[in-house]
Design an enzyme around this catalytic site. Structure first.
Site, PDB file in Angstrom:
ATOM      1  N   HIS A 231      -0.363  -0.014 -10.046  1.00  0.00           N
ATOM      2  CA  HIS A 231      -1.128  -0.932  -9.177  1.00  0.00           C
ATOM      3  C   HIS A 231      -1.666  -2.125  -9.982  1.00  0.00           C
ATOM      4  O   HIS A 231      -2.876  -2.393  -9.995  1.00  0.00           O
ATOM      5  CB  HIS A 231      -2.270  -0.200  -8.462  1.00  0.00           C
ATOM      6  CG  HIS A 231      -2.709  -0.907  -7.206  1.00  0.00           C
ATOM      7  ND1 HIS A 231      -3.194  -0.264  -6.107  1.00  0.00           N
ATOM      8  CD2 HIS A 231      -2.726  -2.239  -6.892  1.00  0.00           C
ATOM      9  CE1 HIS A 231      -3.508  -1.150  -5.165  1.00  0.00           C
ATOM     10  NE2 HIS A 231      -3.223  -2.372  -5.631  1.00  0.00           N
TER      11      HIS A 231
ATOM     12  N   ARG B 288       0.856  -1.180   0.000  1.00  0.00           N
ATOM     13  CA  ARG B 288       0.000   0.000   0.000  1.00  0.00           C
ATOM     14  C   ARG B 288       0.899   1.238   0.000  1.00  0.00           C
ATOM     15  O   ARG B 288       1.895   1.299   0.730  1.00  0.00           O
ATOM     16  CB  ARG B 288      -0.896   0.039   1.249  1.00  0.00           C
ATOM     17  CG  ARG B 288      -2.108  -0.886   1.176  1.00  0.00           C
ATOM     18  CD  ARG B 288      -3.128  -0.430   0.135  1.00  0.00           C
ATOM     19  NE  ARG B 288      -4.289  -1.315   0.043  1.00  0.00           N
ATOM     20  CZ  ARG B 288      -4.407  -2.340  -0.790  1.00  0.00           C
ATOM     21  NH1 ARG B 288      -3.431  -2.651  -1.611  1.00  0.00           N
ATOM     22  NH2 ARG B 288      -5.521  -3.062  -0.812  1.00  0.00           N
TER      23      ARG B 288
ATOM     24  N   GLU C  89      -4.251   7.123  -5.570  1.00  0.00           N
ATOM     25  CA  GLU C  89      -4.312   6.422  -6.867  1.00  0.00           C
ATOM     26  C   GLU C  89      -5.607   6.766  -7.584  1.00  0.00           C
ATOM     27  O   GLU C  89      -6.676   6.563  -7.007  1.00  0.00           O
ATOM     28  CB  GLU C  89      -4.198   4.909  -6.648  1.00  0.00           C
ATOM     29  CG  GLU C  89      -2.857   4.518  -6.046  1.00  0.00           C
ATOM     30  CD  GLU C  89      -2.767   3.044  -5.648  1.00  0.00           C
ATOM     31  OE1 GLU C  89      -3.805   2.368  -5.609  1.00  0.00           O
ATOM     32  OE2 GLU C  89      -1.645   2.591  -5.370  1.00  0.00           O
TER      33      GLU C  89
HETATM   34  P1  NAD Z   1      -1.350 -11.371   4.922  1.00  0.00           P
HETATM   35  O1  NAD Z   1      -2.428 -10.970   5.876  1.00  0.00           O
HETATM   36  O2  NAD Z   1      -1.216 -12.802   4.539  1.00  0.00           O
HETATM   37  O3  NAD Z   1       0.075 -10.888   5.496  1.00  0.00           O
HETATM   38  C1  NAD Z   1       0.281  -9.656   6.106  1.00  0.00           C
HETATM   39  C2  NAD Z   1       1.326  -9.870   7.191  1.00  0.00           C
HETATM   40  O4  NAD Z   1       1.658  -8.597   7.737  1.00  0.00           O
HETATM   41  C3  NAD Z   1       0.833 -10.760   8.350  1.00  0.00           C
HETATM   42  O5  NAD Z   1       1.716 -11.847   8.543  1.00  0.00           O
HETATM   43  C4  NAD Z   1       0.818  -9.810   9.538  1.00  0.00           C
HETATM   44  O6  NAD Z   1       1.169 -10.459  10.756  1.00  0.00           O
HETATM   45  C5  NAD Z   1       1.895  -8.809   9.119  1.00  0.00           C
HETATM   46  N1  NAD Z   1       1.848  -7.562   9.887  1.00  0.00           N
HETATM   47  C6  NAD Z   1       0.788  -7.011  10.536  1.00  0.00           C
HETATM   48  N2  NAD Z   1       1.195  -5.898  11.192  1.00  0.00           N
HETATM   49  C7  NAD Z   1       2.518  -5.746  10.921  1.00  0.00           C
HETATM   50  C8  NAD Z   1       3.500  -4.790  11.309  1.00  0.00           C
HETATM   51  N3  NAD Z   1       3.193  -3.761  12.123  1.00  0.00           N
HETATM   52  N4  NAD Z   1       4.751  -4.939  10.853  1.00  0.00           N
HETATM   53  C9  NAD Z   1       5.073  -5.980  10.043  1.00  0.00           C
HETATM   54  N5  NAD Z   1       4.194  -6.928   9.653  1.00  0.00           N
HETATM   55  C10 NAD Z   1       2.933  -6.802  10.089  1.00  0.00           C
HETATM   56  O7  NAD Z   1      -1.564 -10.442   3.636  1.00  0.00           O
HETATM   57  P2  NAD Z   1      -0.975 -10.706   2.161  1.00  0.00           P
HETATM   58  O8  NAD Z   1      -1.922 -11.545   1.382  1.00  0.00           O
HETATM   59  O9  NAD Z   1       0.438 -11.115   2.278  1.00  0.00           O
HETATM   60  O10 NAD Z   1      -1.092  -9.219   1.563  1.00  0.00           O
HETATM   61  C11 NAD Z   1      -0.284  -8.169   2.079  1.00  0.00           C
HETATM   62  C12 NAD Z   1      -0.747  -6.842   1.519  1.00  0.00           C
HETATM   63  O11 NAD Z   1      -0.500  -6.828   0.108  1.00  0.00           O
HETATM   64  C13 NAD Z   1      -2.259  -6.578   1.614  1.00  0.00           C
HETATM   65  O12 NAD Z   1      -2.626  -6.041   2.879  1.00  0.00           O
HETATM   66  C14 NAD Z   1      -2.506  -5.601   0.494  1.00  0.00           C
HETATM   67  O13 NAD Z   1      -2.425  -4.281   1.015  1.00  0.00           O
HETATM   68  C15 NAD Z   1      -1.352  -5.838  -0.467  1.00  0.00           C
HETATM   69  N6  NAD Z   1      -1.785  -6.324  -1.797  1.00  0.00           N
HETATM   70  C16 NAD Z   1      -1.403  -5.613  -2.888  1.00  0.00           C
HETATM   71  C17 NAD Z   1      -1.779  -6.046  -4.161  1.00  0.00           C
HETATM   72  C18 NAD Z   1      -1.355  -5.303  -5.417  1.00  0.00           C
HETATM   73  O14 NAD Z   1      -1.941  -5.499  -6.481  1.00  0.00           O
HETATM   74  N7  NAD Z   1      -0.318  -4.484  -5.377  1.00  0.00           N
HETATM   75  C19 NAD Z   1      -2.573  -7.205  -4.290  1.00  0.00           C
HETATM   76  C20 NAD Z   1      -2.929  -7.925  -3.143  1.00  0.00           C
HETATM   77  C21 NAD Z   1      -2.529  -7.473  -1.890  1.00  0.00           C
END
Ligand code: NAD
Length: 319
Positions: free
Chosen positions: A285, A237, A266
């Site tokens: 994105h 994000r 965005e």
């Molecule tokens: P996920 O929930 O599997 O993993 C997120 C991880 O972040 C978890 O393990 C959680 O414990 C950790 N976390 C929470 N707070 C934290 C902190 N303060 N410091 C460090 N780590 C922390 O999610 P995911 O499927 O891996 O997705 C991650 C992110 O990717 C989503 O939240 C979304 O914003 C982003 N995303 C982007 C796209 C894109 O097209 N660019 C697509 C899908 C997801």
């Protein structure tokens, strides 16, 4: 059941089908919705579907009949969760459709810094190879990933898949996540503090959700801890980054480059400081947008809406 999609175009610009949702109820799909039109378009909705149309507290309180919000994405930071909780609205998301595609985009940004394929191809077509004295030349140092360190902040689904791919290149992994999981199967892996990640990594990749405590975790005070030769990758994000601070760090060569798939706003305003920052490569994105990932997203969306209608919601992020 009235099912209303506020912004269907990004998920399905025409190469997928809405048929699965059509079979579940009275479906209305809007390609895009301006915030000022949300309440009018959603007023009859039993189930409201949004990708990136934000649902603020003010909007949610104007929709007293709404019982379900189905987010057509993984990240649900655009929904005011407190307001949704107060209104007893169930919110579900699509947890894992894009894991493989987003991790692949991280590697694409990393390989871009290793080889600068596009710039070299443009240079060759501009005649530089034809005019060069040797059989080869390069305009940027070429980088081998094997033996380098990738620091991953947020070691959930996408962070771990990125580690899988990076380890295939022979990289060492440092990871920070408040939720520590068993990673004993990984050959070259350490849990690390954020400080260790910033100071020891050759690439830092962000995979934490946007939360109050993660907003602007990349700022001047952390950027100056990074190696001058290091690269920052963000596919999570945009608001994880203090964009002015990153633009300054790139201008002053505090770090070597940034590969970004997301920005704080965005589409970005024309004066976003990163649009003209040096060594900053930005994709619009699209990490999630492979047809394979969107097909999985649509399938899960149909399952989510179907489960809501049956009164047994799945993939709930609220309550
Ligand atoms: P996920 O929930 O599997 O993993 C997120 C991880 O972040 C978890 O393990 C959680 O414990 C950790 N976390 C929470 N707070 C934290 C902190 N303060 N410091 C460090 N780590 C922390 O999610 P995911 O499927 O891996 O997705 C991650 C992110 O990717 C989503 O939240 C979304 O914003 C982003 N995303 C982007 C796209 C894109 O097209 N660019 C697509 C899908 C997801």
């Amino acid at each position: 059941m009235n099912i209303v999609v506020l912004d269907g175009y990004t998920l399905n610009p025409g190469d997928l089908t809405w048929e699965g949702l059509q079979q579940l109820g009275n479906l209305t799909v809007y390609d895009h919705t301006d915030p000022c039109d949300i309440v009018q378009r959603a007023s009859e909705a039993d189930i409201l579907l949004t990708d990136s149309v934000p649902l603020s507290a003010e909007t949610i309180f104007k929709l007293p009949e709404l019982r379900y919000i189905a987010v057509m994405a993984t990240g649900y930071d655009g929904i005011d969760m407190q307001a949704a909780a107060e209104q007893e609205i169930t919110v579900c998301n699509i947890p894992s459709y894009g894991t493989q595609s987003v991790a692949q985009m991280v590697i694409a940004h990393m390989l871009n810094f290793c080889h600068h394929l596009t710039e070299h191809s443009f240079s060759v077509k501009a005649g530089d190879w034809t005019e060069s004295s040797g059989y080869c030349y390069w305009n940027f140092p070429q980088i081998e990933l094997a033996g380098l360190t990738l620091g991953i902040i947020g070691f959930g689904r996408i962070g771990q898949k990125t580690a899988d791919l990076a380890q295939a290149f022979g990289m060492h992994i440092l990871a920070y996540d408040p939720a520590v999981s068993d990673q004993s199967h990984r050959p070259s892996f350490e849990w690390a503090s954020m400080d260790q990640i910033f100071s020891e990594s050759d690439f830092v990749s962000l995979h934490t959700p946007l939360l109050p405590e993660t907003e602007r975790i990349i700022n001047r005070s952390n950027l100056v801890k990074m190696k001058k030769s290091a690269f920052l990758i963000n596919t999570s994000r945009g608001r994880l980054i203090h964009e002015e601070d990153l633009a300054r760090a790139l201008r002053e060569q505090v770090i070597a480059g940034a590969g970004l798939d997301v920005l704080s706003e965005e589409p970005p305003a024309a004066d976003n400081p990163l649009l003209h920052a040096p060594h900053c490569f930005i994709t619009p994105h699209i990490a999630w947008a492979t047809r394979s990932a969107r097909t999985r997203l649509m399938e899960t969306l149909v399952e989510n809406v179907s489960a809501c209608i049956a009164g047994k919601p799945i993939n709930k992020v609220l309550p």
